[in-house]
Design a protein around this motif. Structure first.
Motif, mmCIF file in Angstrom:
data_model
loop_
_atom_site.group_PDB
_atom_site.id
_atom_site.type_symbol
_atom_site.label_atom_id
_atom_site.label_comp_id
_atom_site.label_asym_id
_atom_site.label_seq_id
_atom_site.Cartn_x
_atom_site.Cartn_y
_atom_site.Cartn_z
ATOM 1 N N VAL A 27 -2.021 -5.365 0.050
ATOM 2 C CA VAL A 27 -0.885 -5.001 0.893
ATOM 3 C C VAL A 27 -1.383 -3.931 1.855
ATOM 4 O O VAL A 27 -1.590 -2.782 1.467
ATOM 5 C CB VAL A 27 0.295 -4.494 0.046
ATOM 6 N N ARG A 28 -1.609 -4.315 3.103
ATOM 7 C CA ARG A 28 -2.180 -3.377 4.072
ATOM 8 C C ARG A 28 -1.118 -2.441 4.637
ATOM 9 O O ARG A 28 -1.373 -1.262 4.874
ATOM 10 C CB ARG A 28 -2.868 -4.145 5.206
ATOM 11 N N HIS A 29 0.070 -2.957 4.891
ATOM 12 C CA HIS A 29 1.147 -2.146 5.464
ATOM 13 C C HIS A 29 2.323 -2.167 4.482
ATOM 14 O O HIS A 29 3.070 -3.142 4.414
ATOM 15 C CB HIS A 29 1.557 -2.693 6.825
ATOM 16 N N ALA A 30 2.463 -1.104 3.724
ATOM 17 C CA ALA A 30 3.467 -1.057 2.669
ATOM 18 C C ALA A 30 4.857 -0.829 3.250
ATOM 19 O O ALA A 30 5.063 0.056 4.089
ATOM 20 C CB ALA A 30 3.133 0.042 1.671
ATOM 21 N N HIS A 200 9.791 -13.951 -0.898
ATOM 22 C CA HIS A 200 8.701 -13.461 -1.749
ATOM 23 C C HIS A 200 8.222 -12.136 -1.186
ATOM 24 O O HIS A 200 7.952 -12.012 0.015
ATOM 25 C CB HIS A 200 7.541 -14.456 -1.783
ATOM 26 N N MET A 201 8.127 -11.124 -2.052
ATOM 27 C CA MET A 201 7.629 -9.814 -1.651
ATOM 28 C C MET A 201 6.358 -9.504 -2.435
ATOM 29 O O MET A 201 6.381 -9.443 -3.666
ATOM 30 C CB MET A 201 8.687 -8.736 -1.914
ATOM 31 N N PRO A 202 5.220 -9.314 -1.749
ATOM 32 C CA PRO A 202 3.967 -9.032 -2.460
ATOM 33 C C PRO A 202 3.920 -7.620 -3.016
ATOM 34 O O PRO A 202 4.525 -6.692 -2.470
ATOM 35 C CB PRO A 202 2.897 -9.233 -1.372
ATOM 36 N N VAL A 203 3.189 -7.474 -4.128
ATOM 37 C CA VAL A 203 3.040 -6.194 -4.823
ATOM 38 C C VAL A 203 1.568 -6.014 -5.167
ATOM 39 O O VAL A 203 0.885 -6.970 -5.556
ATOM 40 C CB VAL A 203 3.869 -6.166 -6.125
ATOM 41 N N THR A 204 1.076 -4.795 -5.051
ATOM 42 C CA THR A 204 -0.297 -4.515 -5.463
ATOM 43 C C THR A 204 -0.358 -3.162 -6.174
ATOM 44 O O THR A 204 0.409 -2.251 -5.852
ATOM 45 C CB THR A 204 -1.256 -4.524 -4.248
ATOM 46 N N HIS A 205 -1.255 -3.065 -7.156
ATOM 47 C CA HIS A 205 -1.491 -1.801 -7.866
ATOM 48 C C HIS A 205 -2.811 -1.913 -8.624
ATOM 49 O O HIS A 205 -3.341 -3.021 -8.799
ATOM 50 C CB HIS A 205 -0.335 -1.464 -8.814
ATOM 51 N N VAL A 246 1.985 1.981 -6.898
ATOM 52 C CA VAL A 246 2.367 0.623 -6.506
ATOM 53 C C VAL A 246 2.689 0.582 -5.014
ATOM 54 O O VAL A 246 3.273 1.522 -4.466
ATOM 55 C CB VAL A 246 3.601 0.149 -7.312
ATOM 56 N N ARG A 247 2.294 -0.536 -4.375
ATOM 57 C CA ARG A 247 2.622 -0.770 -2.965
ATOM 58 C C ARG A 247 3.320 -2.127 -2.830
ATOM 59 O O ARG A 247 2.841 -3.124 -3.390
ATOM 60 C CB ARG A 247 1.354 -0.764 -2.104
ATOM 61 N N PHE A 248 4.425 -2.151 -2.106
ATOM 62 C CA PHE A 248 5.167 -3.379 -1.825
ATOM 63 C C PHE A 248 4.978 -3.754 -0.364
ATOM 64 O O PHE A 248 5.159 -2.914 0.525
ATOM 65 C CB PHE A 248 6.656 -3.196 -2.106
#
Length: 265
Positions: A27-30, A200-205, A246-248
């Protein structure tokens, strides 16, 4: 992954997203950032047809060896911040309890579908409901450590009688989640229904670092309030992690598809 044509015949036109310890797409731009602390995952088996009826169009139950699961997750929210701005004081810190199901969509992405999210900050509740269609509820929530034992409690406001509790003994050693635990926690997006469409919303951590733990007690009347049959017996999976940042990412529309008759694939 299987989806259905209007004739009812299954077709396989998308590769199912692999279960990996790190998000396959950064996720580049949270859209917003947050930290989850003292995360407790409790899971029970669920009726896959019941789960299918509760998922948004364009998604189907994501099954593990043919079985569906429902989760009850407790954590401390910290450092909540929209976009690049600094974390919000007070409003960005609260305890949360959510009921969640596991989905996969027509593009092959795995995800989480939240049936309820309870927290004790009214403004975040109203904002998340309006902006993202997430079913947040205003509740009285608390977290407290008693030595090595962690207690979470939540009770929904307004006399609705939906509550949740977990009493956990946390040890110092590392723990492996096992194949089922990986299936339930290696999730890099969520599916939600808003404005009549599925998103759909991407999530990264970072990868989870689980610790040994033992369940002392749990209750979950929030399951019935979320439209699910209340769980019977002990959970089949109990996991604890100290937490992750966490970043959404920005939500994206799913393509329109004919409705599915139930779980498949």
């Amino acid at each position: 992954m299987a989806t259905r044509r209007s004739s009812g015949r299954p077709r396989r036109d998308a590769a199912l997203e692999a279960l990996t310890p790190l998000a396959p797409r950064p996720v580049r731009h949270a859209v917003f950032r947050q930290s989850w602390r003292d995360v407790v995952f409790l899971h029970w088996e669920a009726d896959p047809f019941e789960v299918a009826r509760l998922l948004p169009p364009g998604t189907a139950p994501d099954l593990f060896h043919g079985r569906a699961y429902a989760g009850l997750v407790f954590f401390r929210m910290e450092d909540l911040a929209p976009g690049p701005v600094p974390p919000l004081p007070y409003l960005g810190v609260f305890d949360e309890v959510n009921v969640r199901l596991y989905s996969r969509d027509v593009t092959g992405r795995r995800g989480v579908v939240f049936r309820s999210l309870d927290c004790d900050r009214l403004l975040p509740v109203l904002t998340a409901r309006a902006a993202f269609g997430l079913p947040y509820r205003w509740a009285r929530t608390s977290r407290r450590w008693y030595g090595d034992r962690l207690l979470y409690r939540s009770r929904r406001r307004g006399g609705r009688g939906a509550d949740a509790r977990v009493w956990l003994d946390v040890g110092p050693g590392a723990a492996e989640p096992g194949p089922l635990g990986e299936f339930l926690t290696q999730r890099w997006g969520l599916h939600t229904r808003r404005l009549g469409r599925t998103w759909h919303m991407p999530v990264t951590h970072p990868r989870w670092a689980f610790r040994r733990c033992g369940l002392l007690d749990a209750s979950a009347s929030v399951f019935a309030a979320a439209g699910l049959t209340p769980p019977a017996g002990d959970p089949v999976s109990v996991l604890y992690a100290p937490g992750v940042p966490v970043r959404f990412g920005a939500p994206a529309l799913l393509p329109r598809t004919p409705p599915s008759a139930g779980p498949h694939g």
